[in-house]
Motif scaffolding. Structure first.
Motif, PDB file in Angstrom:
ATOM      1  N   PHE A 182      33.056  47.886  40.299  1.00 60.92           N
ATOM      2  CA  PHE A 182      34.776  46.826  40.056  1.00 60.92           C
ATOM      3  C   PHE A 182      35.123  47.446  38.655  1.00 60.92           C
ATOM      4  O   PHE A 182      35.852  47.247  38.369  1.00 60.92           O
ATOM      5  CB  PHE A 182      34.133  45.596  40.857  1.00 60.92           C
ATOM      6  CG  PHE A 182      35.405  44.504  40.522  1.00 60.92           C
ATOM      7  CD1 PHE A 182      36.244  44.284  41.344  1.00 60.92           C
ATOM      8  CD2 PHE A 182      34.550  43.802  39.450  1.00 60.92           C
ATOM      9  CE1 PHE A 182      37.805  43.801  40.350  1.00 60.92           C
ATOM     10  CE2 PHE A 182      35.622  42.871  38.276  1.00 60.92           C
ATOM     11  CZ  PHE A 182      36.854  42.499  39.230  1.00 60.92           C
ATOM     12  N   GLU A 183      33.484  46.977  38.248  1.00 64.53           N
ATOM     13  CA  GLU A 183      33.499  47.023  36.701  1.00 64.53           C
ATOM     14  C   GLU A 183      33.900  48.210  35.855  1.00 64.53           C
ATOM     15  O   GLU A 183      34.826  48.369  35.185  1.00 64.53           O
ATOM     16  CB  GLU A 183      32.125  46.312  35.814  1.00 64.53           C
ATOM     17  CG  GLU A 183      31.700  44.946  35.935  1.00 64.53           C
ATOM     18  CD  GLU A 183      32.430  43.783  35.534  1.00 64.53           C
ATOM     19  OE1 GLU A 183      33.694  44.147  34.905  1.00 64.53           O
ATOM     20  OE2 GLU A 183      32.990  42.848  36.145  1.00 64.53           O
ATOM     21  N   ASN A 184      33.512  49.368  36.939  1.00 70.64           N
ATOM     22  CA  ASN A 184      33.729  50.470  35.861  1.00 70.64           C
ATOM     23  C   ASN A 184      35.350  51.263  36.711  1.00 70.64           C
ATOM     24  O   ASN A 184      35.613  51.964  35.542  1.00 70.64           O
ATOM     25  CB  ASN A 184      33.132  51.445  36.857  1.00 70.64           C
ATOM     26  CG  ASN A 184      31.404  51.746  36.252  1.00 70.64           C
ATOM     27  OD1 ASN A 184      31.298  50.776  35.479  1.00 70.64           O
ATOM     28  ND2 ASN A 184      31.023  52.016  37.140  1.00 70.64           N
ATOM     29  N   GLY A 185      35.731  50.216  36.782  1.00 68.62           N
ATOM     30  CA  GLY A 185      37.213  50.731  37.752  1.00 68.62           C
ATOM     31  C   GLY A 185      37.437  51.561  38.684  1.00 68.62           C
ATOM     32  O   GLY A 185      38.378  52.402  38.838  1.00 68.62           O
TER      33      GLY A 185
END
Lengths: 404, 210
Positions: A267-270
């Motif tokens: 999620f954070e990495n997209g």
């Protein structure tokens, strides 16, 4: 098996390499290490009946699909037979009890008469048609609950339906399904209710609460409420048109699924799954774009997990559908969209917030263009219109003869 | 109206700067907000969220500063005038706008030909500008109610329970962004419909005569 038939419960556990002390500790944390075969149940029963104190309990089903019972059958440590026989004396449990017919109904009456029992309630309280949407042996489900709840020391409302009506409560709720706490408010029964969310509820949570009750609280409702970290959540019951305050175990609903999600890094990495069956899905990317409701669902599913802690929804590739939330179907459908749809009613049906935004923005842009063309046609572009010499209000007043 | 001169006294440098900050933050917030709503390309979520939070804090500080500054900074209260007074006068009811609200509406609906007499900010304009102040704070409130570290604060939890849960709060937060987008569209349109002199003064601090 001979040894098991005669040994005490801790001997049986010792046979499997677990001391009683360890076992109780594990129960307290709802850890998952060891499964006892249900085939051992009768022997355990024989052993337990000799000495162990049984806590009388009733497991009542309201408007339910028995999914929570099914879920209980998956419990890890202790297994279902152990809970039934070692910790609780479940005098009534529709799905698994041996008794039937009048004997079964008598067990409810006897348990209520004897008092000092726990009540576990699965499913919604069915209020529709004056309570006739659920009849058991000619009695309204809500009346059975009212009677059983009034005499119980405490109530475990297991599963989303027992919490606030669950999916039965979803619009338009023709059967009038509501939660246990809401119902008890309406009949003014003050027995404490601890709510265990999700559809179905996690068996480990039920066991944890039973263990908490028996071992930590020493069978005392006041101590239980004092020593259990509980979180209060409020919601508005639309069926009763009343505000309801629910008690949850804090460690179960204290953080979001998103907070503990194993896919959070993606999620954070997209890195997102855009469609099912894609390469991104195979890589285990985040399910946010395919409607995961983890960011607004407060349960610790990623920690305990399900099915003997083997896996859970998001782990197995399905976005969280938010069953641990309140009014969870209305608040989370459609399950594969980021936001829930708005129920517009009538021919408009259900509309996605994104569509509403785009339409409103588009209409506004078109209106401004049209207005701009109007401004041009009216010759106002450039220096602007000539400004009035006097306010319209003053002109009218002057026409009337001005101030006295 | 716009046939007036635009002097620096209308928008002193400090407010030109706050306006720039507002614009940049709004663009960052809307862009990162849309991305968080639905990530339309990969690899940006961490940055988008960071951007969203930074721009949010900046715009809140900027707004609070702007409101306080209104009581201290002197600005023109009339169109095309160099005469200044405390800025807050622009935000209170003014004699020149009295009885002009419906006339302004009529003007924009082409129900009257002549422009209306007004103070620096017409009544309609003033109301919509003023509305952005509580709206921005409310927007921040709905955002904090969704933001992990603050969502369980009693102050925000109260609102989440009021609207029926975090999903509804998310939708409200999303719709409110559209309110800001609509405001910006109408604002940019009305400010520049006659000519770009208003933009020259608010962005470039460049005066125009007539």
């Amino acid at each position: 098996m001979a040894q098991e038939a005669h040994g005490a419960i801790y001997d049986l556990l010792a046979v499997r390499g677990v001391s009683r002390r360890d076992f109780m500790k594990y129960c307290g944390y709802v850890a998952a290490t060891l499964g006892l075969s249900e085939a051992a149940a009768p022997q355990i029963a024989a052993a337990v009946e000799k000495g162990a104190k049984l806590k009388p309990a009733l497991w009542l089903n309201g408007g339910s699909c028995t999914g929570c019972t099914e879920s209980m059958a998956q419990v890890d440590t202790p297994d279902v037979a152990t809970i039934v026989l070692e910790l609780l004396s479940l005098n009534y449990f529709e799905t698994i009890m041996a008794a039937a017919g009048e004997q079964a109904e008598k067990n409810i009456a006897d348990t209520i008469a004897a008092g000092n029992y726990l009540l576990i309630y699965e499913g919604a309280v069915m209020m529709g048609e004056d309570g006739n949407t659920l009849l058991v042996n000619g009695h309204k489900g809500k009346d059975i609950l009212e009677e059983a709840a009034a005499g119980a020391q405490a109530i475990l409302a297991v599963g989303a339906c027992a919490v606030d009506g669950g999916w039965i409560y979803a619009h338009p709720n023709p059967a009038g399904g509501i939660g246990v706490q809401s119902f008890l408010d309406s009949v003014k029964v003050a027995t404490p209710v601890v709510n265990l969310p999700c559809c179905p509820t996690s068996p480990e949570w039920v066991v944890a609460m039973v263990v908490q009750w028996l071992l930590v609280a020493g069978d005392d409702p006041a101590v239980f409420l004092e020593k259990t970290a509980l979180l209060e959540k409020k919601y508005h019951d639309n069926y009763r048109d009343a505000d309801v305050s629910l008690l949850y175990p804090e460690y179960i609903v204290g953080s979001t699924i998103h907070d503990n999600c194993p896919r959070r890094g993606h999620f954070e990495n997209g890195e997102f799954v855009t469609e099912f069956g894609s390469e991104e899905e195979a890589k285990g990317y985040c399910l946010y774009k395919v409607g995961c409701k983890g960011p607004q669902t407060y349960t610790q599913c990623p920690v305990t997990r399900w099915n003997r802690s083997v896996s859970w929804c998001v782990n197995s590739g399905a976005p969280c559908i938010g069953c641990g939330g309140l009014n969870w179907v209305d608040n989370n459908a459609p399950f594969f969209k980021r936001l829930s749809s708005i129920q517009m009613g009538g021919s408009l049906g259900n509309v996605q917030p994104g569509s509403v935004g785009a339409v409103v923005g588009g209409v506004a842009a078109a209106a401004l263009v049209a207005h701009g063309l109007g401004m041009k046609a009216a010759g106002r572009i450039g220096d602007g219109p000539p400004i009035e010499e006097m306010k319209a209000y003053d002109r009218k007043r002057m026409a009337k003869g001005g101030d006295k | 109206m716009s046939s007036q001169a635009h002097y620096r006294e209308a928008h002193p440098l400090v407010f030109v700067i706050t306006h720039w900050i507002n614009l940049i933050c709004m663009i960052m917030l809307a862009f990162s907000g849309f991305y968080i709503h639905y990530p339309f390309f990969d690899g940006f979520m961490g940055v988008a969220r960071g951007m969203h939070f930074v721009a949010m804090f900046v715009i809140l500080i900027n707004l609070t500063f702007r409101v306080i500054a209104a009581f201290f900074v002197k600005t023109a209260t009339d169109l095309g005038s160099r005469e200044v007074d405390t800025d807050i006068k622009n935000w209170l009811p003014q004699e020149k706008n009295k009885h002009q609200f419906f006339e302004t509406v009529k003007y924009y609906l082409f129900l009257r030909k002549e422009g209306v007499i007004s103070a620096k900010y017409g009544s309609l304009q003033k109301i919509s500008y003023l509305a952005t102040v509580p709206l921005t704070y409310l927007m921040a409130y709905t955002g904090f109610a969704l933001y992990g570290p603050t969502a369980d604060w009693g102050f925000f939890m109260w609102g989440t329970e009021l609207v029926g849960g975090p999903m509804n709060m998310r939708i409200i937060h999303y719709f409110m962004m559209w309110v800001f987008i609509l405001f910006t569209m109408v604002h940019a349109y009305l400010a520049n419909i006659y000519n770009f002199a208003p933009s020259k003064i608010i962005f470039l601090w460049k005066e125009t005569e007539h």
